[in-house]
Motif scaffolding. Structure first.
Motif, PDB file in Angstrom:
ATOM      1  N   ARG A 187       0.837  -1.212   0.000  1.00  0.00           N
ATOM      2  CA  ARG A 187       0.000   0.000   0.000  1.00  0.00           C
ATOM      3  C   ARG A 187       0.866   1.255   0.000  1.00  0.00           C
ATOM      4  O   ARG A 187       0.584   2.214  -0.728  1.00  0.00           O
ATOM      5  CB  ARG A 187      -0.931   0.003   1.225  1.00  0.00           C
ATOM      6  N   VAL A 188       1.907   1.267   0.814  1.00  0.00           N
ATOM      7  CA  VAL A 188       2.773   2.444   0.894  1.00  0.00           C
ATOM      8  C   VAL A 188       3.519   2.644  -0.421  1.00  0.00           C
ATOM      9  O   VAL A 188       3.647   3.776  -0.915  1.00  0.00           O
ATOM     10  CB  VAL A 188       3.750   2.319   2.074  1.00  0.00           C
ATOM     11  N   ALA A 189       4.019   1.557  -0.997  1.00  0.00           N
ATOM     12  CA  ALA A 189       4.751   1.668  -2.260  1.00  0.00           C
ATOM     13  C   ALA A 189       3.872   2.203  -3.384  1.00  0.00           C
ATOM     14  O   ALA A 189       4.390   2.741  -4.372  1.00  0.00           O
ATOM     15  CB  ALA A 189       5.344   0.312  -2.640  1.00  0.00           C
ATOM     16  N   ALA A 190       2.566   2.086  -3.222  1.00  0.00           N
ATOM     17  CA  ALA A 190       1.647   2.590  -4.243  1.00  0.00           C
ATOM     18  C   ALA A 190       1.425   4.098  -4.138  1.00  0.00           C
ATOM     19  O   ALA A 190       0.942   4.718  -5.098  1.00  0.00           O
ATOM     20  CB  ALA A 190       0.302   1.866  -4.146  1.00  0.00           C
ATOM     21  N   VAL A 191       1.797   4.691  -2.976  1.00  0.00           N
ATOM     22  CA  VAL A 191       1.525   6.117  -2.796  1.00  0.00           C
ATOM     23  C   VAL A 191       2.781   6.953  -2.606  1.00  0.00           C
ATOM     24  O   VAL A 191       2.719   8.191  -2.653  1.00  0.00           O
ATOM     25  CB  VAL A 191       0.565   6.359  -1.609  1.00  0.00           C
ATOM     26  N   THR A 192       3.934   6.324  -2.391  1.00  0.00           N
ATOM     27  CA  THR A 192       5.179   7.071  -2.253  1.00  0.00           C
ATOM     28  C   THR A 192       6.345   6.145  -2.558  1.00  0.00           C
ATOM     29  O   THR A 192       6.173   4.930  -2.675  1.00  0.00           O
ATOM     30  CB  THR A 192       5.326   7.681  -0.844  1.00  0.00           C
ATOM     31  N   ARG A 193       7.527   6.707  -2.702  1.00  0.00           N
ATOM     32  CA  ARG A 193       8.714   5.886  -2.924  1.00  0.00           C
ATOM     33  C   ARG A 193       9.176   5.279  -1.604  1.00  0.00           C
ATOM     34  O   ARG A 193       9.143   5.946  -0.572  1.00  0.00           O
ATOM     35  CB  ARG A 193       9.829   6.719  -3.548  1.00  0.00           C
ATOM     36  N   MET A 194       9.624   4.051  -1.675  1.00  0.00           N
ATOM     37  CA  MET A 194      10.023   3.324  -0.475  1.00  0.00           C
ATOM     38  C   MET A 194      11.446   2.817  -0.623  1.00  0.00           C
ATOM     39  O   MET A 194      11.842   2.347  -1.693  1.00  0.00           O
ATOM     40  CB  MET A 194       9.075   2.136  -0.246  1.00  0.00           C
ATOM     41  N   TYR A 195      12.195   2.927   0.463  1.00  0.00           N
ATOM     42  CA  TYR A 195      13.547   2.348   0.525  1.00  0.00           C
ATOM     43  C   TYR A 195      13.693   1.565   1.812  1.00  0.00           C
ATOM     44  O   TYR A 195      13.318   2.037   2.857  1.00  0.00           O
ATOM     45  CB  TYR A 195      14.613   3.439   0.452  1.00  0.00           C
ATOM     46  N   ASN A 196      14.191   0.369   1.640  1.00  0.00           N
ATOM     47  CA  ASN A 196      14.497  -0.248   0.361  1.00  0.00           C
ATOM     48  C   ASN A 196      13.219  -0.576  -0.397  1.00  0.00           C
ATOM     49  O   ASN A 196      12.164  -0.687   0.210  1.00  0.00           O
ATOM     50  CB  ASN A 196      15.367  -1.476   0.574  1.00  0.00           C
TER      51      ASN A 196
END
Length: 282
Positions: free
Chosen positions: A71-80
Protein backbone atom coordinates in the motif's frame (compact mmCIF):
# COMPACT_ATOMS: atom_id res chain seq x y z
CA UNK A 1 6.34 15.95 5.97
CA UNK A 2 8.93 14.98 3.39
CA UNK A 3 10.40 11.76 4.81
CA UNK A 4 8.64 9.09 6.82
CA UNK A 5 10.85 6.81 8.88
CA UNK A 6 8.96 3.57 9.38
CA UNK A 7 8.99 1.97 12.82
CA UNK A 8 6.39 0.00 14.81
CA UNK A 9 4.02 0.91 17.62
CA UNK A 10 5.85 -1.19 20.20
CA UNK A 11 9.51 -1.68 19.47
CA UNK A 12 10.94 -4.79 21.13
CA UNK A 13 14.03 -2.76 21.98
CA UNK A 14 15.26 0.84 21.50
CA UNK A 15 16.58 1.97 18.11
CA UNK A 16 19.88 3.80 18.67
CA UNK A 17 19.89 5.04 15.06
CA UNK A 18 16.50 6.77 15.17
CA UNK A 19 17.23 9.98 17.07
CA UNK A 20 20.55 10.45 15.29
CA UNK A 21 18.93 10.12 11.87
CA UNK A 22 16.03 12.45 12.62
CA UNK A 23 18.40 15.12 13.95
CA UNK A 24 20.83 14.77 11.04
CA UNK A 25 18.01 15.04 8.51
CA UNK A 26 16.72 18.16 10.25
CA UNK A 27 20.24 19.59 10.07
CA UNK A 28 20.11 19.01 6.32
CA UNK A 29 16.79 20.83 6.08
CA UNK A 30 14.67 17.71 5.76
CA UNK A 31 11.52 17.25 7.80
CA UNK A 32 11.30 13.67 9.00
CA UNK A 33 8.58 11.99 11.01
CA UNK A 34 8.73 8.59 12.65
CA UNK A 35 5.58 6.64 11.80
CA UNK A 36 4.58 3.12 12.77
CA UNK A 37 3.78 0.68 10.00
CA UNK A 38 1.09 -0.86 12.22
CA UNK A 39 -0.60 2.48 12.97
CA UNK A 40 -3.73 2.63 10.80
CA UNK A 41 -3.85 6.42 11.17
CA UNK A 42 -0.36 7.07 9.75
CA UNK A 43 -0.47 9.31 6.67
CA UNK A 44 2.08 7.67 4.39
CA UNK A 45 0.73 9.46 1.31
CA UNK A 46 1.96 12.76 2.74
CA UNK A 47 5.60 11.61 2.58
CA UNK A 48 7.80 12.14 -0.45
CA UNK A 49 9.87 9.18 0.68
CA UNK A 50 9.45 6.31 3.14
CA UNK A 51 12.61 4.84 4.67
CA UNK A 52 12.16 1.61 6.59
CA UNK A 53 13.86 1.57 9.94
CA UNK A 54 12.77 -0.20 13.14
CA UNK A 55 9.77 -2.21 11.90
CA UNK A 56 11.00 -4.96 14.19
CA UNK A 57 7.70 -6.57 15.12
CA UNK A 58 6.79 -7.55 11.57
CA UNK A 59 7.79 -11.24 12.00
CA UNK A 60 4.68 -11.62 14.17
CA UNK A 61 2.49 -10.41 11.27
CA UNK A 62 4.48 -10.90 8.06
CA UNK A 63 1.47 -11.01 5.73
CA UNK A 64 0.08 -7.80 7.20
CA UNK A 65 3.49 -6.19 6.92
CA UNK A 66 3.85 -7.04 3.25
CA UNK A 67 0.32 -5.83 2.56
CA UNK A 68 1.19 -2.54 4.29
CA UNK A 69 4.39 -2.23 2.26
CA UNK A 70 2.47 -2.71 -0.98
CA UNK A 71 0.00 0.00 0.00
CA UNK A 72 2.77 2.44 0.89
CA UNK A 73 4.75 1.67 -2.26
CA UNK A 74 1.65 2.59 -4.24
CA UNK A 75 1.52 6.12 -2.80
CA UNK A 76 5.18 7.07 -2.25
CA UNK A 77 8.71 5.89 -2.92
CA UNK A 78 10.02 3.32 -0.48
CA UNK A 79 13.55 2.35 0.52
CA UNK A 80 14.50 -0.25 0.36
CA UNK A 81 12.11 -0.93 -2.53
CA UNK A 82 9.15 -3.27 -2.31
CA UNK A 83 10.67 -6.11 -4.40
CA UNK A 84 13.63 -6.18 -1.99
CA UNK A 85 11.28 -6.51 1.00
CA UNK A 86 9.33 -9.28 -0.67
CA UNK A 87 12.51 -11.23 -1.40
CA UNK A 88 14.31 -10.59 1.88
CA UNK A 89 11.62 -10.98 4.55
CA UNK A 90 11.95 -14.80 4.54
CA UNK A 91 15.38 -16.31 5.09
CA UNK A 92 14.94 -18.68 2.18
CA UNK A 93 17.02 -15.99 0.47
CA UNK A 94 20.04 -17.82 1.91
CA UNK A 95 19.35 -20.71 -0.45
CA UNK A 96 19.17 -18.30 -3.38
CA UNK A 97 22.48 -16.72 -2.37
CA UNK A 98 24.08 -20.17 -2.14
CA UNK A 99 22.72 -21.06 -5.58
CA UNK A 100 24.57 -18.01 -6.95
CA UNK A 101 27.79 -19.28 -5.40
CA UNK A 102 27.82 -16.81 -2.50
CA UNK A 103 29.28 -18.37 0.65
CA UNK A 104 26.60 -18.68 3.34
CA UNK A 105 26.39 -20.58 6.60
CA UNK A 106 25.04 -24.07 5.92
CA UNK A 107 21.29 -24.03 6.44
CA UNK A 108 18.55 -26.65 6.61
CA UNK A 109 15.16 -25.12 5.77
CA UNK A 110 12.15 -26.75 7.42
CA UNK A 111 8.71 -25.88 6.05
CA UNK A 112 5.89 -25.28 8.49
CA UNK A 113 4.21 -28.56 9.36
CA UNK A 114 7.25 -30.74 8.66
CA UNK A 115 8.22 -33.47 11.11
CA UNK A 116 12.02 -33.30 11.38
CA UNK A 117 14.11 -35.61 13.54
CA UNK A 118 16.56 -33.26 15.24
CA UNK A 119 19.07 -35.92 16.29
CA UNK A 120 19.09 -37.46 12.82
CA UNK A 121 19.47 -34.04 11.20
CA UNK A 122 22.49 -33.21 13.34
CA UNK A 123 24.05 -36.62 12.74
CA UNK A 124 23.52 -36.37 8.99
CA UNK A 125 25.16 -32.95 8.90
CA UNK A 126 27.91 -33.83 11.37
CA UNK A 127 27.00 -30.92 13.64
CA UNK A 128 27.71 -31.25 17.36
CA UNK A 129 25.92 -27.99 18.11
CA UNK A 130 23.27 -26.11 16.13
CA UNK A 131 21.16 -22.97 16.14
CA UNK A 132 17.41 -23.05 15.46
CA UNK A 133 15.65 -19.89 14.32
CA UNK A 134 12.44 -18.84 12.57
CA UNK A 135 12.71 -18.24 8.84
CA UNK A 136 10.99 -14.90 9.40
CA UNK A 137 12.51 -13.16 12.39
CA UNK A 138 14.14 -10.05 13.77
CA UNK A 139 16.17 -9.25 16.89
CA UNK A 140 16.97 -12.95 17.49
CA UNK A 141 13.28 -13.70 18.04
CA UNK A 142 12.75 -17.39 18.76
CA UNK A 143 16.43 -18.28 18.28
CA UNK A 144 17.92 -21.05 20.43
CA UNK A 145 20.97 -23.29 20.56
CA UNK A 146 21.07 -27.04 20.97
CA UNK A 147 23.91 -29.51 21.58
CA UNK A 148 23.87 -32.93 19.93
CA UNK A 149 23.73 -34.51 23.40
CA UNK A 150 20.45 -32.66 24.07
CA UNK A 151 18.85 -33.32 20.69
CA UNK A 152 16.38 -35.92 21.95
CA UNK A 153 15.30 -33.69 24.82
CA UNK A 154 14.87 -30.76 22.40
CA UNK A 155 12.91 -32.71 19.79
CA UNK A 156 9.50 -31.52 20.94
CA UNK A 157 10.68 -27.91 21.07
CA UNK A 158 11.69 -28.14 17.41
CA UNK A 159 8.43 -29.84 16.47
CA UNK A 160 6.50 -27.07 18.24
CA UNK A 161 8.46 -24.40 16.37
CA UNK A 162 7.92 -26.03 12.98
CA UNK A 163 4.22 -26.48 13.70
CA UNK A 164 3.94 -22.69 13.99
CA UNK A 165 6.21 -21.41 11.22
CA UNK A 166 8.92 -22.10 8.68
CA UNK A 167 12.11 -22.78 10.59
CA UNK A 168 15.80 -23.14 9.84
CA UNK A 169 18.64 -25.02 11.47
CA UNK A 170 22.27 -23.98 11.12
CA UNK A 171 25.52 -25.21 12.66
CA UNK A 172 26.67 -23.21 15.65
CA UNK A 173 29.63 -21.27 14.30
CA UNK A 174 32.35 -21.21 16.93
CA UNK A 175 33.81 -18.07 15.42
CA UNK A 176 30.86 -16.06 16.78
CA UNK A 177 32.78 -16.25 20.05
CA UNK A 178 36.20 -15.35 18.63
CA UNK A 179 36.92 -13.43 16.41
CA UNK A 180 33.14 -12.79 16.51
CA UNK A 181 30.20 -12.15 14.23
CA UNK A 182 30.80 -9.13 12.04
CA UNK A 183 28.14 -6.81 10.65
CA UNK A 184 29.20 -4.98 7.49
CA UNK A 185 27.29 -1.76 6.86
CA UNK A 186 26.54 -0.70 3.28
CA UNK A 187 25.03 2.68 2.45
CA UNK A 188 24.25 4.07 -0.98
CA UNK A 189 26.69 2.05 -3.01
CA UNK A 190 29.56 1.59 -0.58
CA UNK A 191 30.55 -0.35 2.50
CA UNK A 192 31.18 2.16 5.26
CA UNK A 193 32.25 0.22 8.36
CA UNK A 194 31.96 -2.99 10.32
CA UNK A 195 31.13 -3.75 13.91
CA UNK A 196 31.57 -6.89 15.94
CA UNK A 197 28.46 -8.36 17.57
CA UNK A 198 28.30 -10.80 20.43
CA UNK A 199 26.36 -14.03 19.92
CA UNK A 200 22.72 -13.37 20.77
CA UNK A 201 19.73 -15.60 21.45
CA UNK A 202 16.06 -14.96 22.22
CA UNK A 203 15.62 -12.49 25.09
CA UNK A 204 19.24 -11.35 25.16
CA UNK A 205 20.51 -7.81 24.56
CA UNK A 206 22.81 -6.98 21.69
CA UNK A 207 26.34 -5.82 22.45
CA UNK A 208 28.51 -4.31 19.75
CA UNK A 209 32.03 -2.97 19.32
CA UNK A 210 33.28 0.33 18.05
CA UNK A 211 33.57 0.71 14.28
CA UNK A 212 36.09 -1.62 12.68
CA UNK A 213 37.77 -1.77 9.27
CA UNK A 214 36.43 -4.25 6.71
CA UNK A 215 38.75 -7.03 5.61
CA UNK A 216 39.30 -7.57 1.88
CA UNK A 217 37.65 -11.01 1.87
CA UNK A 218 34.65 -9.67 3.79
CA UNK A 219 34.31 -6.84 1.29
CA UNK A 220 34.41 -9.23 -1.66
CA UNK A 221 31.76 -11.45 -0.08
CA UNK A 222 29.41 -8.56 0.71
CA UNK A 223 29.76 -7.06 -2.75
CA UNK A 224 29.06 -10.41 -4.39
CA UNK A 225 25.91 -10.86 -2.30
CA UNK A 226 24.59 -7.38 -3.11
CA UNK A 227 25.70 -7.13 -6.73
CA UNK A 228 22.39 -7.99 -8.49
CA UNK A 229 20.40 -5.39 -6.55
CA UNK A 230 23.02 -2.90 -5.39
CA UNK A 231 21.74 -0.08 -7.60
CA UNK A 232 18.29 -0.25 -6.01
CA UNK A 233 19.37 -0.19 -2.37
CA UNK A 234 19.66 2.71 0.03
CA UNK A 235 21.17 0.61 2.83
CA UNK A 236 22.11 -2.95 3.68
CA UNK A 237 23.80 -4.94 6.40
CA UNK A 238 25.73 -8.11 5.72
CA UNK A 239 26.22 -10.22 8.84
CA UNK A 240 29.19 -12.56 8.50
CA UNK A 241 31.18 -15.11 10.46
CA UNK A 242 34.32 -17.01 9.61
CA UNK A 243 34.00 -20.73 8.97
CA UNK A 244 36.30 -23.51 10.11
CA UNK A 245 38.69 -22.82 7.22
CA UNK A 246 38.82 -19.12 8.10
CA UNK A 247 36.88 -17.72 5.14
CA UNK A 248 33.88 -15.48 5.83
CA UNK A 249 30.34 -16.72 5.29
CA UNK A 250 27.06 -14.84 5.36
CA UNK A 251 24.84 -15.51 8.36
CA UNK A 252 22.14 -13.04 7.35
CA UNK A 253 21.61 -10.41 4.67
CA UNK A 254 19.60 -7.62 6.28
CA UNK A 255 17.83 -5.47 3.70
CA UNK A 256 14.61 -4.44 5.45
CA UNK A 257 15.13 -2.95 8.92
CA UNK A 258 18.75 -3.42 10.02
CA UNK A 259 20.39 -1.39 12.71
CA UNK A 260 23.16 0.48 10.91
CA UNK A 261 25.21 1.38 13.98
CA UNK A 262 25.38 5.03 12.95
CA UNK A 263 26.64 6.19 16.35
CA UNK A 264 29.68 3.97 15.94
CA UNK A 265 30.66 5.64 12.63
CA UNK A 266 29.37 9.19 12.05
CA UNK A 267 30.54 9.25 8.39
CA UNK A 268 27.98 6.53 7.70
CA UNK A 269 25.24 8.76 9.12
CA UNK A 270 26.37 11.64 6.91
CA UNK A 271 26.38 9.35 3.87
CA UNK A 272 22.86 8.09 4.64
CA UNK A 273 21.50 11.61 5.04
CA UNK A 274 23.15 12.73 1.80
CA UNK A 275 21.65 9.72 0.00
CA UNK A 276 18.16 10.50 1.30
CA UNK A 277 18.50 14.16 0.29
CA UNK A 278 19.64 13.13 -3.18
CA UNK A 279 16.61 10.86 -3.60
CA UNK A 280 14.27 13.65 -2.51
CA UNK A 281 15.68 15.78 -5.31
CA UNK A 282 15.13 13.13 -7.98
Amino acid sequence: MRVALATCLQKPEPDPDEELLVAALAGAGVEARVLAWDDPEAAWHEASLCVLRSTWNYPHRPDDFLAWARRVAAVTRMYNPLPVLEDNHHKSYLARLAARGVAVVDTVHLARGAAPDLAALLDERGWDRAVVKPAISAASMGTWRVDRSAAAASQQRLIADVALRDTMVQPYMRAVEEPGERALIWIDGALTHAIRKTARFAGEHERVSAALPIADDERALAEAALAPIADSLLYARVDTVRGEAGAPRIMELELIEPSLFLAEHPPALARLVAAIVARLRE
